[in-house]
Enzyme design. Structure first.
Site, PDB file in Angstrom:
ATOM      1  CG  ASP A   1      -0.196   9.052   0.969  1.00  0.00           C
ATOM      2  OD1 ASP A   1      -0.165   7.886   1.390  1.00  0.00           O
ATOM      3  OD2 ASP A   1      -0.915   9.944   1.446  1.00  0.00           O
TER       4      ASP A   1
ATOM      5  CG  HIS B   1      -1.999  -1.057   1.135  1.00  0.00           C
ATOM      6  ND1 HIS B   1      -3.305  -0.759   0.837  1.00  0.00           N
ATOM      7  CD2 HIS B   1      -1.950  -2.405   1.271  1.00  0.00           C
ATOM      8  CE1 HIS B   1      -4.020  -1.869   0.805  1.00  0.00           C
ATOM      9  NE2 HIS B   1      -3.226  -2.892   1.073  1.00  0.00           N
TER      10      HIS B   1
END
Ligand code: ADQ
Length: 459
Positions: free
Chosen positions: A365, A157
């Site tokens: 991110d 992720h």
């Protein structure tokens, strides 16, 4: 059809009939609810016993939840130590905030082996194993050592950094060797996958075989890019549901027609909050006409607060918020609202819909689902503007956002000015373009493509 076994660090506390929070939980639960399966992971409990036993399984509909507790030592070395003290900062290019200790790395491997051992006991030979995230880079290696031959996939992720950055972790070679025991390794974006391939080819003496397959450490495995998404229509429906809108209506009344800039993050140094606060300060200094007219609300519940770097960022932000408000506030206007708390997901979506600007500026991110939720929650007739960091995975897809460099305070200040002044035609056009992308790369597509590739993998 083979059974799906999902493994993640935490098993989300799910209850039948209630929505789950967060992209991982929502996407994984959809898959498990459709065909049944097992969700395996840490219970969130830290036990004082040196040895822990697996908890009894619990069935929720067609899903069996299986959890284990961690001992205090496991928690300290694996969770607070190598996973969140070393890997998390380095994967987000924050090497200066990382620490490394071989003992903690041994603890990380020990907990991956503990997961593998407990999981092994409940596996069937044709189960598909889908592991999630940076806590479990060593799970497949530990399972293979225990003789498990099932197909195993990993979805990361977070970003995967360029080799030179990863190599600041002294155990980088062991980490990548362990990852190669998976059959499919999924990344959020192409640059993440390329960085991993570069490492395999240049540092590990591996070979790119074409068809996204790699050969290294005596194995052949596949890599893929699977950008995680959101359920677009559900987000908009949640944003409009009257029962969810109570806080949003209170907020609207209280804004008195002022424009709202909204940011929503876990309180994490990788999310770029301090730089964002300073950029907002710069915007106020540069734009006197905005005084009294604009409010910036930052929602950031504490996370991982037993880790020193997280406590420091929290104190720093409290000081910055106070300083900025002290500098600019007036008798009837406080420019920055800093809410150090969480909101239920259902209440959050209507808040997104109230905001003229969604300000999402992480330093790095993997994806950033807040950016996608913000776009999906907007009224297509009168949508807000997304200001998005170039270093969020979402920026690869949401190119119609105002893309900024999170380290460029003046650039962010300029983008805020542009967003607040943007015509309705331009807002609609940008929003429609982003919505098309979100529909094409939905959460269903993420899950279905990963599982299809895992089913098709060697094994
Ligand atoms: P996170 O770092 O947690 O996730 P993000 O994707 O933005 O980051 O958020 C995950 C979810 O948490 C979102 O659905 C959001 O609604 C919710 N959330 C965030 N802040 C909240 C708040 N203040 N109150 C309530 N809910 C909040 C990791 C990676 C990301 C990646 C996701 C999914 O770091 O890069 O996008 O996993 O793969």
């Amino acid at each position: 059809m083979s059974r799906l076994v999902v493994v993640s660090n935490r098993v989300a506390p799910i209850t039948e009939g209630e929505p789950a929070a967060g992209g991982l939980a929502v996407g994984v639960l959809d898959a498990l609810r459709a065909d049944g399966g097992v969700w395996f992971g840490w219970s969130g409990q830290v036990s004082n016993d040196a040895e822990t036993l697996p908890n009894p399984g619990r069935d929720v509909g067609r899903i069996t939840l299986r959890t284990i507790d961690l001992s205090r030592r496991d928690y300290d070395e694996f969770y607070r130590g190598f996973a969140n003290g070393t890997l998390w900062p380095v994967l987000h290019y924050q090497m200066g905030l990382a620490r490394f200790d071989w003992g903690e790395f041994a603890g990380y491997r020990r907990v991956n082996a503990l997961f593998a051992c407990s999981l092994h006991a409940v596996l069937r030979p044709d189960d598909l194993i889908w592991a999630h995230d940076y806590h479990l880079l060593g799970l497949a290696e530990a399972l293979r050592e225990a003789g498990v031959g099932n197909r195993m996939g990993l979805f990361l992720h977070t970003p995967f950094p360029e080799p030179g950055v990863l190599m600041t972790v002294p155990a980088h070679a062991e980490v990548v060797r362990a990852m190669a025991a998976y059959d499919v390794i999924g990344f959020q974006t192409e640059p993440d996958r390329s960085a991993f391939t570069d490492y395999i080819v240049r540092q590990a003496g591996g070979e790119a075989l074409g068809g996204n397959r790699l050969r290294a450490f005596g194995r052949i495995f596949a890599t893929g890019v699977y950008p995680i998404g959101v359920h677009v229509d559900e987000v908009r429906a949640e944003a409009e549901l009257p029962a969810n809108r109570r806080q949003a209506l209170r907020l609207r009344t209280n804004l008195h027609g002022r424009s709202l800039i909204l940011s929503v993050d876990r309180l994490d140094y990788a999310k770029g909050l301090r730089q964002r606060f300073v950029a907002f300060e710069r915007f106020l200094a540069d734009t006197p006409a905005a005084h009294g007219q604009v409010i910036f609300m930052q929602i950031a519940p504490p996370s991982r607060s037993d880790i020193q770097t997280y406590r420091e960022i929290r104190h720093e932000l409290e000081a910055e918020a106070g300083r900025i408000n002290g500098r600019f506030a007036d008798v009837d206007w406080v420019p920055l609202r800093y809410l150090n708390r969480s909101f239920p997901r259902a209440a959050l979506m209507p808040l997104y819909a109230e905001a003229r600007v969604g300000l999402v500026t992480p330093l790095r991110d993997g994806m950033n689902l807040v950016a996608k939720e913000y776009v999906a929650a907007q009224d297509p007739e009168d949508p807000g503007v997304l200001v998005l960091s170039q270093f969020a995975g979402a920026a690869r897809e949401l190119t119609a956002a105002l893309i900024v460099n999170p380290y460029d305070e003046a650039g962010i200040a300029g983008a805020l000015d542009q967003a607040l002044a943007m015509s309705i035609e331009e807002r609609r056009g940008r929003h429609a373009a982003m919505l098309d992308v979100l529909r094409a790369n939905s959460l269903d597509a993420w899950r279905d493509r990963f599982i299809a590739d895992l089913r098709a993998a060697g094994g």
